[in-house]
Design an enzyme around this catalytic site. Structure first.
Site, PDB file in Angstrom:
ATOM      1  N   ASP A 266      -1.817  -0.189  -6.924  1.00 50.82           N
ATOM      2  CA  ASP A 266      -2.411  -0.177  -5.594  1.00 50.82           C
ATOM      3  C   ASP A 266      -3.153  -1.506  -5.473  1.00 50.82           C
ATOM      4  O   ASP A 266      -3.368  -2.203  -6.458  1.00 50.82           O
ATOM      5  CB  ASP A 266      -3.346   1.043  -5.438  1.00 50.82           C
ATOM      6  CG  ASP A 266      -3.590   1.374  -3.979  1.00 50.82           C
ATOM      7  OD1 ASP A 266      -3.932   2.524  -3.682  1.00 50.82           O
ATOM      8  OD2 ASP A 266      -3.416   0.471  -3.130  1.00 50.82           O
TER       9      ASP A 266
HETATM   10  C1  GLC Z   1      -4.433   0.656   0.101  1.00 48.25           C
HETATM   11  C2  GLC Z   1      -3.888   2.033  -0.116  1.00 48.25           C
HETATM   12  C3  GLC Z   1      -2.404   2.063  -0.303  1.00 48.25           C
HETATM   13  C4  GLC Z   1      -1.757   0.960   0.503  1.00 48.25           C
HETATM   14  C5  GLC Z   1      -2.216  -0.354  -0.085  1.00 48.25           C
HETATM   15  C6  GLC Z   1      -1.652  -1.539   0.710  1.00 48.25           C
HETATM   16  O1  GLC Z   1      -5.689   0.494  -0.480  1.00 48.25           O
HETATM   17  O2  GLC Z   1      -4.507   2.843  -1.100  1.00 48.25           O
HETATM   18  O3  GLC Z   1      -1.935   3.360   0.105  1.00 48.25           O
HETATM   19  O4  GLC Z   1      -0.348   1.076   0.445  1.00 48.25           O
HETATM   20  O5  GLC Z   1      -3.624  -0.464  -0.157  1.00 48.25           O
HETATM   21  O6  GLC Z   1      -2.219  -1.570   1.970  1.00 48.25           O
END
Ligand code: GLC
Length: 724
Positions: A266
């Site tokens: 993430d």
């Molecule tokens: C965020 C989320 C994830 C998302 C990523 C990119 O913090 O937790 O679901 O796909 O960052 O935006």
């Protein structure tokens, strides 16, 4: 006329999506052996620096390529229910000039509420096609974390409290996306079931809870959906970051499940170089060590130094590059991927179909619904959510859309001017907002004068980009403070129904609300979730009976938060370090039914404008299996769809097991008077449980009870069987 054309387009769109369950034309589906041969050749030509450049981000939403060898970047975008507002190469790029107004699909909980895996495929097809058209290679969805607490701010993006329902819905979604040549990314692996302290909390759970509840959705995504990417979650699991977790990533995901794709972090979820290298992360995204502008990553220059010093074997890097290149081949980055389509009427038709089948009729006393268009002259439409746009709220899953039909617009359209529809906001959406007497008084006056009052309330997203916390009760990065409807909506509803007993309440949002204060006085309640671009039309057509609702709750609605298992049995949100899931396997209805706690609305509950009878149930035991057959009849006057649910109970077991567990379901569409024989096969896994004393799945021969029903609490027939 227009309406019938729309319906025709809608069914054609679904038909296309479902029947086109094949690769998009012109793709060459190479065998993996051929792909790996090419990958090996490519890796042989790469320098160490080029390899390391591929295992971390090259911008906010791209991973590094190798220009010299014509290896492109991988481009990704959120989110689970639509291709996100364009982020450009850096978060703060701001006004990136592209047409990013696409289709806003109903959010995950609404899709799950359809209990229709075929729709999951159609949904994924739209997402894949629009990602393709927007120049993306990876769509960062589906979000499939188990809904453990009603307070999780991201429940709206997820699907269910039940691992079997998640497992069935996720496969169609992934195949739909990936048959468009786009990689899906199952997230967030694993146990990211709360937003509170998501970036630090350490989740502790038994092996049985992991195997029976929190892992199955991801297992189905990998082994049945063939997902090309999985996103490592922010939290820790049993003491290790999810992106640096040998057990979760190397042993289970890659070895046990045979995952061949990319474990990407993430955004900002990697914390250590060696641990990420050894324990699972293939691609580091979103790190903010000066961020991509300064090219500082845990899996950046440090790795080059470690390899050159002989501390890290270069083959470890090769393995990660191999996985990234594998996804590039599967997404046709080295051959031709036909362009997708964006924001088309077929896509909006699919969004409508999902809303049609996902909106849930929770209560309908004296058949106040459907409303009779000829019998009503005036409606008092009350509530900010009736007129509010939701698509751009909620955090990273935000979608800019070509249009979003609000409930108000949907009702105005369907009335065609024959019904006077007044609108009053009734409440204000604002930080810690409380009841507004003037607004309530105005709403009451309107309700007094109208034939029917419709209050549209519930949770709400933050409205503008990144207004995730200002007034959001369904958003990434924050959990709800409690289950009480915000902004003084309870006072509003109580006042309105006193003024007009014919009051219908429509709840929008991603999950349960404490409705105990007024639920007994309200004749009809509809759960509309966040129903996407066509949501207002779907809702209006349901309220006026043009669509017969068939949605079923994918999670239990408790009467009070204190009765929810994560709060009654487990810890939430935990202390400053750990959260202990001692609710264990008793999540959702597994708790309510085993511990005999009455829910407000049960898992699997959803009413129809017609009635269904269940007859001739039979269960034929096989070799550690059984086949359930029954006849379902539409005994009412209108066509409708019923979700026949099959639950299994192990009458005698060494370890405590839930009162029932969902192990099969089928959605049947029946005309008035029509009957259909339903056959549902129960394999060995329908009877097994994970004995974490023995560390294995076990099937203990003996008596089992098979239940069929219209919800977990509306069991229509049962049969006892012996499984040997
Ligand atoms: C965020 C989320 C994830 C998302 C990523 C990119 O913090 O937790 O679901 O796909 O960052 O935006």
């Amino acid at each position: 006329m227009k309406h019938s054309i729309f319906k025709l387009v809608s069914s054609l769109a679904i038909l296309f999506a479902i029947t086109s369950n094949c690769k998009i034309m012109g793709q060459t589906s190479q065998t993996d052996a051929a792909i790996y041969k090419k990958i090996d050749e490519q890796i042989k030509q790469m320098t160490l620096e080029e390899k390391v450049g591929m295992i971390h981000a090259s911008s906010s939403f791209t991973s590094g390529g190798v220009k010299r060898l014509n290896i492109p970047e991988l481009t990704m975008s959120d989110g689970p229910h639509g291709v996100r507002i364009e982020q450009g190469r850096h978060w703060d790029a701001g006004n990136v000039h592209v047409n990013d107004s696409g289709t806003y699909l109903p959010t995950g909980v609404c899709l799950a509420s359809t209990w229709n895996p075929k729709l999951g495929y159609a949904y994924g097809s739209v997402l894949g096609s629009e990602a393709n058209a927007r120049g993306k290679d990876v769509i960062l969805g589906p979000g499939i974390n188990i809904i453990r607490t009603p307070l999780n701010g991201r429940n709206f993006e997820y699907q269910s409290e039940d691992p079997f329902l998640v497992s069935k819905m996720v496969v169609g979604y992934i195949r739909g996306v990936q048959d468009q040549g786009i990689a899906a990314c199952a997230k967030h692996y694993l146990a990211n079931n709360q937003e509170t302290k998501r970036g630090s909390i350490n989740v502790l759970m038994s092996e049985r809870a992991l195997r029976e509840i929190y892992l199955p959705g991801f297992k189905a995504a990998v082994t049945e959906g063939g997902v090309y990417a999985v996103m490592g979650a922010y939290n820790k699991f049993r003491g290790e970051w999810c992106t640096e977790n040998d057990y979760l990533v190397n042993k289970i995901l890659k070895k046990e499940l045979g995952f061949k794709g990319v474990l990407m972090s993430d955004w900002g979820a990697v914390h250590n170089t060696m641990e990420a290298l050894w324990y699972g992360t293939d691609l580091e995204m979103g790190t903010d060590l000066g961020g991509v502008k300064y090219n500082k990553f845990f899996l950046g220059d440090t790795v080059i130094t470690l390899v050159k010093k002989g501390i890290v074997d270069e083959r470890l890097i090769d393995e990660k590059v191999k996985r990234i290149l594998y996804v590039m081949y599967k997404t046709h980055k080295f051959d031709k991927r036909p362009v997708g389509s964006f924001s088309t009427k077929e896509h909006f038709a699919t969004a409508k179909k999902v809303a049609d089948e996902g909106i849930v009729l929770l209560k309908n006393n004296n058949n106040i619904l459907p409303l009779n268009k000829n019998g009503i002259k005036s409606i008092a439409l009350i509530g900010v959510n009736a007129a509010r746009l939701q698509s751009e709220g909620g955090g990273s899953s935000q979608v800019r859309t070509k249009y979003e039909i609000t409930p108000q617009e949907g009702l105005n359209r369907i009335s065609g001017g024959s019904i006077t529809i007044s609108y009053s906001p009734g409440y204000e959406i604002m930080r810690n907002g409380t009841a507004n007497k003037q607004l309530i008084d105005a709403a009451v006056e309107a309700a007094k004068k109208a034939d029917v009052a419709i209050v549209v309330g519930g949770w709400a997203h933050g409205y503008n980009n990144y207004a995730w916390r200002d007034n959001a009760y369904d958003a990434e990065g924050t959990d709800k403070p409690n289950m009480d409807m915000p902004f003084g909506q309870n006072e509003l509803i109580e006042a309105v129904v006193k003024a007009n007993p014919k009051t219908i309440v429509v709840l929008m949002g991603g999950g349960p609300i404490d409705v105990s204060g007024w639920v007994d006085n309200i004749p009809a309640i509809v759960q509309a979730w966040y129903p996407g671009s066509e949501g207002g039309n779907a809702l209006a057509e349901i309220l006026f009976g043009q669509i017969n609702p068939s949605g079923k709750l994918p999670m239990t609605f408790p009467k009070h938060l204190s009765e929810s298992p994560a709060h009654a049995l487990g810890q939430y949100p935990g202390d400053s370090v750990n959260v202990l899931y001692n609710d264990d396997i008793f999540v959702g209805y597994r708790y309510f039914d085993t511990y005999k706690v009455e829910p407000q609305f049960a898992f699997g509950h959803g009413l129809s404008y017609t009635k269904f009878s269940y007859s001739n149930m039979n269960v034929v035991p096989g070799n550690q299996s059984a086949t359930v057959t029954l006849t379902v009849t539409n005994t009412g006057k209108v066509a409708g769809a019923e979700v026949v649910q099959v639950y299994v109970k192990d009458d005698v077991s060494t370890l405590k097991r839930p009162e029932k567990e969902l192990k099969g379901f089928e959605k049947v569409f029946l005309k008035p008077g029509e009957s259909k024989k339903v056959t549902i096969a129960l394999g060995k896994d329908a009877f097994q449980y994970y004995n974490d004393i023995k560390g294995q799945w076990v099937l203990e021969p003996g008596k089992f009870t098979i239940m069929v029903g219209s919800s977990s609490r509306d069991i229509r027939a049962t049969k006892g069987i012996e499984i040997r």
